[in-house]
Motif scaffolding. Structure first.
Motif, PDB file in Angstrom:
ATOM      1  N   THR A  99       0.857  -1.179   0.000  1.00 45.10           N
ATOM      2  CA  THR A  99       0.000   0.000   0.000  1.00 45.10           C
ATOM      3  C   THR A  99       0.893   1.229   0.000  1.00 45.10           C
ATOM      4  O   THR A  99       2.106   1.139   0.198  1.00 45.10           O
ATOM      5  CB  THR A  99      -0.905   0.036   1.243  1.00 45.10           C
ATOM      6  N   GLN A 100       0.307   2.392  -0.186  1.00 45.66           N
ATOM      7  CA  GLN A 100       1.060   3.635  -0.127  1.00 45.66           C
ATOM      8  C   GLN A 100       1.706   3.806   1.243  1.00 45.66           C
ATOM      9  O   GLN A 100       2.813   4.356   1.370  1.00 45.66           O
ATOM     10  CB  GLN A 100       0.150   4.824  -0.427  1.00 45.66           C
ATOM     11  N   ALA A 101       1.044   3.312   2.284  1.00 50.79           N
ATOM     12  CA  ALA A 101       1.597   3.420   3.641  1.00 50.79           C
ATOM     13  C   ALA A 101       2.930   2.694   3.755  1.00 50.79           C
ATOM     14  O   ALA A 101       3.830   3.139   4.490  1.00 50.79           O
ATOM     15  CB  ALA A 101       0.601   2.861   4.656  1.00 50.79           C
TER      16      ALA A 101
ATOM     17  N   GLN B 229      -5.886   7.811   1.203  1.00 49.61           N
ATOM     18  CA  GLN B 229      -4.515   8.292   1.141  1.00 49.61           C
ATOM     19  C   GLN B 229      -3.501   7.163   1.154  1.00 49.61           C
ATOM     20  O   GLN B 229      -2.325   7.376   0.864  1.00 49.61           O
ATOM     21  CB  GLN B 229      -4.232   9.243   2.310  1.00 49.61           C
ATOM     22  N   PHE B 230      -3.936   5.934   1.471  1.00 48.73           N
ATOM     23  CA  PHE B 230      -3.024   4.798   1.496  1.00 48.73           C
ATOM     24  C   PHE B 230      -3.036   4.028   0.181  1.00 48.73           C
ATOM     25  O   PHE B 230      -2.509   2.936   0.081  1.00 48.73           O
ATOM     26  CB  PHE B 230      -3.370   3.867   2.660  1.00 48.73           C
ATOM     27  N   GLU B 231      -3.659   4.608  -0.844  1.00 43.05           N
ATOM     28  CA  GLU B 231      -3.781   3.963  -2.144  1.00 43.05           C
ATOM     29  C   GLU B 231      -2.803   4.574  -3.138  1.00 43.05           C
ATOM     30  O   GLU B 231      -2.762   5.793  -3.307  1.00 43.05           O
ATOM     31  CB  GLU B 231      -5.221   4.133  -2.644  1.00 43.05           C
TER      32      GLU B 231
ATOM     33  N   LYS C 180       3.773  10.699  -0.225  1.00 38.84           N
ATOM     34  CA  LYS C 180       2.674  11.635  -0.427  1.00 38.84           C
ATOM     35  C   LYS C 180       2.633  12.646   0.713  1.00 38.84           C
ATOM     36  O   LYS C 180       2.755  12.291   1.884  1.00 38.84           O
ATOM     37  CB  LYS C 180       1.333  10.895  -0.486  1.00 38.84           C
ATOM     38  N   ALA C 181       2.466  13.913   0.351  1.00 43.06           N
ATOM     39  CA  ALA C 181       2.318  14.949   1.372  1.00 43.06           C
ATOM     40  C   ALA C 181       0.939  14.826   2.014  1.00 43.06           C
ATOM     41  O   ALA C 181      -0.073  14.735   1.316  1.00 43.06           O
ATOM     42  CB  ALA C 181       2.498  16.328   0.745  1.00 43.06           C
TER      43      ALA C 181
ATOM     44  N   GLU D 299      -4.009  17.582   8.727  1.00 42.17           N
ATOM     45  CA  GLU D 299      -3.604  17.006  10.007  1.00 42.17           C
ATOM     46  C   GLU D 299      -2.461  16.034   9.773  1.00 42.17           C
ATOM     47  O   GLU D 299      -2.567  15.121   8.958  1.00 42.17           O
ATOM     48  CB  GLU D 299      -4.781  16.289  10.673  1.00 42.17           C
ATOM     49  N   PHE D 300      -1.355  16.231  10.470  1.00 40.02           N
ATOM     50  CA  PHE D 300      -0.198  15.356  10.294  1.00 40.02           C
ATOM     51  C   PHE D 300       0.576  15.258  11.598  1.00 40.02           C
ATOM     52  O   PHE D 300       0.453  16.108  12.488  1.00 40.02           O
ATOM     53  CB  PHE D 300       0.710  15.853   9.161  1.00 40.02           C
ATOM     54  N   ALA D 301       1.352  14.210  11.699  1.00 40.38           N
ATOM     55  CA  ALA D 301       2.171  13.970  12.882  1.00 40.38           C
ATOM     56  C   ALA D 301       3.624  14.311  12.581  1.00 40.38           C
ATOM     57  O   ALA D 301       4.012  14.461  11.412  1.00 40.38           O
ATOM     58  CB  ALA D 301       2.057  12.507  13.306  1.00 40.38           C
ATOM     59  N   ALA D 302       4.415  14.434  13.622  1.00 38.38           N
ATOM     60  CA  ALA D 302       5.853  14.612  13.429  1.00 38.38           C
ATOM     61  C   ALA D 302       6.392  13.409  12.666  1.00 38.38           C
ATOM     62  O   ALA D 302       6.065  12.259  12.974  1.00 38.38           O
ATOM     63  CB  ALA D 302       6.549  14.748  14.777  1.00 38.38           C
ATOM     64  N   GLY D 303       7.195  13.672  11.636  1.00 35.22           N
ATOM     65  CA  GLY D 303       7.728  12.600  10.799  1.00 35.22           C
ATOM     66  C   GLY D 303       6.976  12.420   9.497  1.00 35.22           C
ATOM     67  O   GLY D 303       7.439  11.701   8.608  1.00 35.22           O
ATOM     68  N   ASP D 304       5.810  13.075   9.348  1.00 32.42           N
ATOM     69  CA  ASP D 304       5.046  12.982   8.105  1.00 32.42           C
ATOM     70  C   ASP D 304       5.611  13.936   7.050  1.00 32.42           C
ATOM     71  O   ASP D 304       6.291  14.912   7.362  1.00 32.42           O
ATOM     72  CB  ASP D 304       3.579  13.343   8.346  1.00 32.42           C
TER      73      ASP D 304
END
Length: 370
Positions: free
Chosen positions: A103-105, A142-144, A273-274, A306-311
């Motif tokens: 997956t994109q993840a 977003q994981f595609e 992906k951003a 919305e994003f976490a540190a490391g994204d």
């Protein structure tokens, strides 16, 4: 065409749904024997091959009665068709096969991305053919990744392949749609993928696959910018594969860039992906800050998403111009909090002590044309 796969050590071959299951069932007789024979010959000559195979949804369609399946029914089709597709390749190839569903993840997170490279190389080192496909049974949003053309280029970049071969149902890139224009001319070689080249790509004429010519050009751009020669060939023609071994270009050859992007930069631009945006002031000092990799809280005027540190985040100016992609050292929650309290000296002083808000080693500055 200056080089062929016969001169290469590692190649990635992408085969689309229209070649594997054109009528809702795996077709073992039309295209797959020639493709599998080519892969077998590659291994006999010491060339390592990774196969990116579409077709799980198309292959599983005949098990279901609904002619207009829903999104969840397509996932069930993918789960059903994947086993038939793998079994078919396993019966045609002379080497043992391994299934890798992504997956994109998996591509987004650096540790998992590195694990993909290690696993694929371990399989190849042991004479096993990795068969890669997007995990359509579970992925969405977003994981595609969305299409296997781009996935094949990401895999080629990940494992540092020498050549990417994209097998489709036409001879290559034409200057106009060959299905509607009798005077369409095949373009044999492309040194640089320009906006004019991209405009030549039309939509997909197949109701089976998800990728048309535009996704193949996107894949070629990803691969060539990593120093990987790319060829679009007609996978329906046995002569295509015979030509590859005879050092003759059977389709459209895209020349690898002489100065490829560094791995980290390529991954940021073309694979990761951003998931959010940082809008910075439209001042020259702030663009210099990005280039100097020391962007801090004072430079941010807006935080989107919305994003976490490391994204991965996209950095834009207030007019919407893309400046860079970067790995954020802060979450969107923290950035919004500090941004909302910039007039409070204590909070701002505390924020500034943290230093830059982007990972200095994980920042890709966009070229002016992007």
């Amino acid at each position: 065409m200056n080089q062929t796969t016969s001169d290469k050590q590692t190649i990635v071959i992408k085969v689309g749904s229209t070649l594997i299951a054109p009528n809702g069932r795996v077709d073992r007789k039309t295209c797959l024997p020639a493709i599998s024979s080519y892969i077998n010959q590659c291994f006999e000559q010491g060339i390592r091959v990774v196969l990116v195979s579409s077709g799980s949804v198309a292959a599983g369609k005949h098990f279901f009665s609904n002619e207009t399946p829903s999104a969840i029914e397509k996932k069930a089709m993918a789960a059903t068709g994947q086993s038939e597709m793998i079994a078919t390749w396993d019966s045609l190839l002379h080497k043992p096969c391994a299934q890798i569903l992504l997956t994109q993840a998996d591509l987004q997170e650096r540790t998992r991305y590195t694990n993909i490279k290690s696993t694929v190389n371990q399989l190849l080192d042991n004479g096993i053919i990795p068969i890669v496909n997007e995990n359509d049974a579970v992925t969405s949003g977003q994981f595609e990744v969305g299409d296997n053309d781009n996935l094949s280029a990401m895999i080629a970049a990940c494992i540092h392949a020498d050549t990417l071969i994209i097998c489709t149902d036409i001879d290559g890139l034409y200057d106009k749609n060959p299905h509607t224009h009798d005077d369409a001319q095949l373009i044999k070689e492309v040194k640089t993928i320009t906006p004019e080249i991209l405009k030549m790509a039309g939509g997909s004429n197949s109701n089976v696959g998800t990728g048309g010519m535009i996704t193949k050009l996107q894949a070629a751009q990803k691969a060539t910018e990593h120093g990987i020669d790319t060829i679009i060939v007609n996978g329906k023609k046995k002569e295509s594969f015979e030509a590859l071994f005879e050092k003759v270009n059977p389709g459209t050859f895209f020349e690898a860039q002489g100065k490829p992007l560094q791995d980290q930069t390529h991954w940021l631009i073309h694979t990761s992906k951003a998931v959010g945006e940082l809008i910075i002031k439209e001042e020259e000092d702030n663009k210099i800050a990005v280039n100097a990799r020391n962007l801090d809280f004072r430079d941010i005027v807006e935080v989107n998403g919305e994003f976490a540190a490391g994204d991965t985040v996209l950095i834009k100016d207030v007019k919407g111009k893309k400046i860079a992609k970067a790995t954020s050292l802060c979450s969107s929650c923290l950035l919004n909090f500090v941004n909302d309290h910039q007039d409070e000296n204590t909070i701002m002083e505390s924020a500034l002590k943290q230093g830059p808000i982007i990972q200095k080693t994980e920042l890709a500055i966009f070229a002016p044309t992007l």
